[in-house]
Design a protein around this motif. Structure first.
Motif, PDB file in Angstrom:
ATOM      1  N   GLY A 218       0.801  -1.224   0.000  1.00 47.29           N
ATOM      2  CA  GLY A 218       0.000   0.000   0.000  1.00 47.29           C
ATOM      3  C   GLY A 218       0.833   1.274   0.000  1.00 47.29           C
ATOM      4  O   GLY A 218       0.302   2.365  -0.212  1.00 47.29           O
ATOM      5  N   THR A 219       2.137   1.152   0.249  1.00 50.49           N
ATOM      6  CA  THR A 219       2.975   2.358   0.212  1.00 50.49           C
ATOM      7  C   THR A 219       3.297   2.702  -1.247  1.00 50.49           C
ATOM      8  O   THR A 219       2.966   1.950  -2.164  1.00 50.49           O
ATOM      9  CB  THR A 219       4.293   2.157   1.003  1.00 50.49           C
ATOM     10  N   ASN A 220       3.922   3.854  -1.430  1.00 49.72           N
ATOM     11  CA  ASN A 220       4.207   4.323  -2.793  1.00 49.72           C
ATOM     12  C   ASN A 220       5.706   4.473  -3.020  1.00 49.72           C
ATOM     13  O   ASN A 220       6.419   5.016  -2.171  1.00 49.72           O
ATOM     14  CB  ASN A 220       3.555   5.687  -3.009  1.00 49.72           C
ATOM     15  N   LYS A 221       6.123   3.997  -4.166  1.00 51.46           N
ATOM     16  CA  LYS A 221       7.521   4.194  -4.577  1.00 51.46           C
ATOM     17  C   LYS A 221       7.522   5.374  -5.545  1.00 51.46           C
ATOM     18  O   LYS A 221       6.858   5.322  -6.590  1.00 51.46           O
ATOM     19  CB  LYS A 221       7.994   2.919  -5.276  1.00 51.46           C
ATOM     20  N   VAL A 222       8.199   6.448  -5.152  1.00 48.89           N
ATOM     21  CA  VAL A 222       8.172   7.659  -5.977  1.00 48.89           C
ATOM     22  C   VAL A 222       9.575   7.921  -6.507  1.00 48.89           C
ATOM     23  O   VAL A 222      10.522   8.081  -5.729  1.00 48.89           O
ATOM     24  CB  VAL A 222       7.699   8.882  -5.151  1.00 48.89           C
ATOM     25  N   GLN A 223       9.675   7.942  -7.820  1.00 50.31           N
ATOM     26  CA  GLN A 223      10.986   8.256  -8.389  1.00 50.31           C
ATOM     27  C   GLN A 223      11.066   9.752  -8.662  1.00 50.31           C
ATOM     28  O   GLN A 223      10.295  10.310  -9.442  1.00 50.31           O
ATOM     29  CB  GLN A 223      11.211   7.470  -9.669  1.00 50.31           C
ATOM     30  N   VAL A 224      12.003  10.398  -7.958  1.00 48.68           N
ATOM     31  CA  VAL A 224      12.181  11.838  -8.090  1.00 48.68           C
ATOM     32  C   VAL A 224      13.561  12.039  -8.703  1.00 48.68           C
ATOM     33  O   VAL A 224      14.582  11.811  -8.051  1.00 48.68           O
ATOM     34  CB  VAL A 224      12.128  12.525  -6.708  1.00 48.68           C
ATOM     35  N   ASP A 225      13.596  12.427  -9.972  1.00 47.44           N
ATOM     36  CA  ASP A 225      14.846  12.428 -10.741  1.00 47.44           C
ATOM     37  C   ASP A 225      15.526  11.070 -10.559  1.00 47.44           C
ATOM     38  O   ASP A 225      14.900  10.062 -10.796  1.00 47.44           O
ATOM     39  CB  ASP A 225      15.726  13.624 -10.359  1.00 47.44           C
ATOM     40  N   ASP A 226      16.772  11.055 -10.054  1.00 47.05           N
ATOM     41  CA  ASP A 226      17.410   9.735  -9.934  1.00 47.05           C
ATOM     42  C   ASP A 226      17.297   9.145  -8.515  1.00 47.05           C
ATOM     43  O   ASP A 226      17.908   8.141  -8.197  1.00 47.05           O
ATOM     44  CB  ASP A 226      18.883   9.801 -10.367  1.00 47.05           C
ATOM     45  N   GLN A 227      16.472   9.772  -7.689  1.00 49.84           N
ATOM     46  CA  GLN A 227      16.316   9.305  -6.308  1.00 49.84           C
ATOM     47  C   GLN A 227      14.971   8.575  -6.149  1.00 49.84           C
ATOM     48  O   GLN A 227      13.984   8.959  -6.784  1.00 49.84           O
ATOM     49  CB  GLN A 227      16.316  10.548  -5.406  1.00 49.84           C
ATOM     50  N   VAL A 228      14.941   7.538  -5.307  1.00 48.86           N
ATOM     51  CA  VAL A 228      13.668   6.842  -5.079  1.00 48.86           C
ATOM     52  C   VAL A 228      13.234   7.040  -3.629  1.00 48.86           C
ATOM     53  O   VAL A 228      14.014   6.819  -2.697  1.00 48.86           O
ATOM     54  CB  VAL A 228      13.798   5.332  -5.387  1.00 48.86           C
TER      55      VAL A 228
END
Ligand SMILES: Cc1cc2nc3c(=O)[nH]c(=O)nc-3n(C[C@H](O)[C@H](O)[C@H](O)COP(=O)(O)OP(=O)(O)OC[C@H]3O[C@@H](n4cnc5c(N)ncnc54)[C@H](O)[C@@H]3O)c2cc1C
Length: 338
Positions: A218-228
């Motif tokens: 249920g959590t979210n994996k968010v890719q922000v530029d090259d960071q997760v």
């Protein structure tokens, strides 16, 4: 002579004020308020306090459902207007019912704006506009220890306060839309980022979301530029835009909002617009301004009702209280401290 039928679309601060003002001025007319919301009129700016658990739902309501009946105002909740026929003076509801009117006030407010590049992740991002939204935040926060806020409009700041109160871990992606509708400048941006950091919030500057993915837990994996980043909830806060898509083929003049003259008239006899959805002509600045904020909305709702009822009241807004943000003239009663 048959009684007049006035319709108000919207039961936010502008619509509610318009309906009760119409009744105050005209005890005989038939008044119908149509709202796609589920509840009686409530105070939207208390929603963050509901999320924070500082108040209960009943504390939101400025007036009860009974007060509509007592004032002989018919309130139709959970009903959405999907079309307006100017030739016949009729509104069409989503369930195909058609209602005719002698006078109409459109007070449909705004809806959260999601930038194009994030639309693909719309279902994974939460906004805070309605009571239903607030209830979703309350429920989801019970299982979420961390929240990523993207954008940074005024609502996000008040919500962030609530999240801090709840001891949630907050990360904030500030981008150039930050603090809309406040004037964007570099110093304000830095100061805001510093204030957020001082409150223990992790601030990410000038970063772009590449992907949001929901994991099995249920959590979210968010890719922000090259960071997760892995977070419990993602909130999207890019300001509100007028909720006027249903008027696209009506023939009304539309720009950012519904264009109205200084009397809030749309250019058609007996039809007015008020609150956050209106874009109002100002003869001194020779341009249109939009309104944001609870008190403005109430004032505009009242003015529209007085004018529909036969007056010729103008909105008395001093040109100096209107400021320009990214090409839009704004007058807001909404200021917040963070
Ligand atoms: C979380 C939050 C915090 C805020 N904090 C502050 C603050 O601190 N100070 C401040 O001044 N302002 C604040 N605001 C802004 C303020 O609440 C708005 O400016 C104000 O509510 C605008 O009133 P309105 O009546 O124009 O529109 P809204 O409040 O948006 O009401 C619109 C109404 O129209 C109905 N509607 C929309 N489309 C349709 C349709 N097609 N058919 C039928 N019904 C429809 C909706 O259901 C709703 O009842 C806040 C807003 C939010 C969301």
């Amino acid at each position: 002579m048959a009684e007049k039928h006035f319709i108000v679309i919207g039961n936010g601060p502008a619509g509610k004020e318009a309906a009760f003002t119409l009744r105050e001025r005209d005890p005989e007319s038939r008044i119908t308020v149509i709202s796609k919301g589920r509840a009686s009129s409530y105070t939207p700016h208390l929603l963050p306090d509901l999320v924070a658990g500082k108040i209960q739902e009943e504390d939101l309501y400025g007036c009860s459902l009974n007060s509509y009946a007592e004032n002989d105002i018919k309130l139709r909740c959970c009903q959405e207007v999907v079309d307006l026929n100017l030739l016949k003076n009729e509104v069409v509801l989503e369930h195909k019912e058609v209602l005719s009117f002698d006078g109409l006030i459109i007070a449909v407010g705004g809806t959260p704006r999601i930038p194009e590049n994030l639309l693909a992740y719309k279902d994974l991002m939460y906004t805070l506009k309605t009571l239903e939204d607030a209830k979703i935040w309350v429920k989801k926060l019970q299982q979420s220890e961390s929240v990523l806020i993207i954008g940074g409009d005024l609502t996000s700041l008040v919500l962030t306060k609530a999240l801090i109160h709840l001891n949630k871990k907050v990360s904030f992606i500030l981008n150039e839309d930050a603090f809309w509708p406040l004037r964007y400048d570099d110093d304000l941006f830095k100061e805001a980022a510093q204030r957020l950091t001082d409150k223990g919030i992790k601030v990410l500057y000038d970063r772009n979301i590449k992907k949001i993915e929901q994991l099995q837990d249920g959590t979210n994996k968010v890719q922000v530029d090259d960071q997760v980043l892995q977070v419990g909830m993602v909130g999207a806060f890019f300001g509100l835009v007028p909720d006027i898509g249903f008027l696209a083929h009506s023939g009304l003049r539309i720009d950012r909002g519904i264009l109205v003259d200084k009397h809030l008239n749309v250019g058609v006899e007996n039809i007015y617009a008020a609150g956050d959805c209106a874009q109002i002509y100002h003869p001194d600045i020779k341009d249109y301004w939009i309104s944001i904020g609870y008190e403005n909305a109430r004032m505009l709702g009242r003015t529209a009702a007085l004018n529909l009822n036969c007056g010729c009241r103008e909105e008395e807004v001093k040109p100096e209280s209107i400021f320009e943000v990214q090409g839009i003239n704004i007058n807001t009663t909404w200021w917040t401290e963070f």
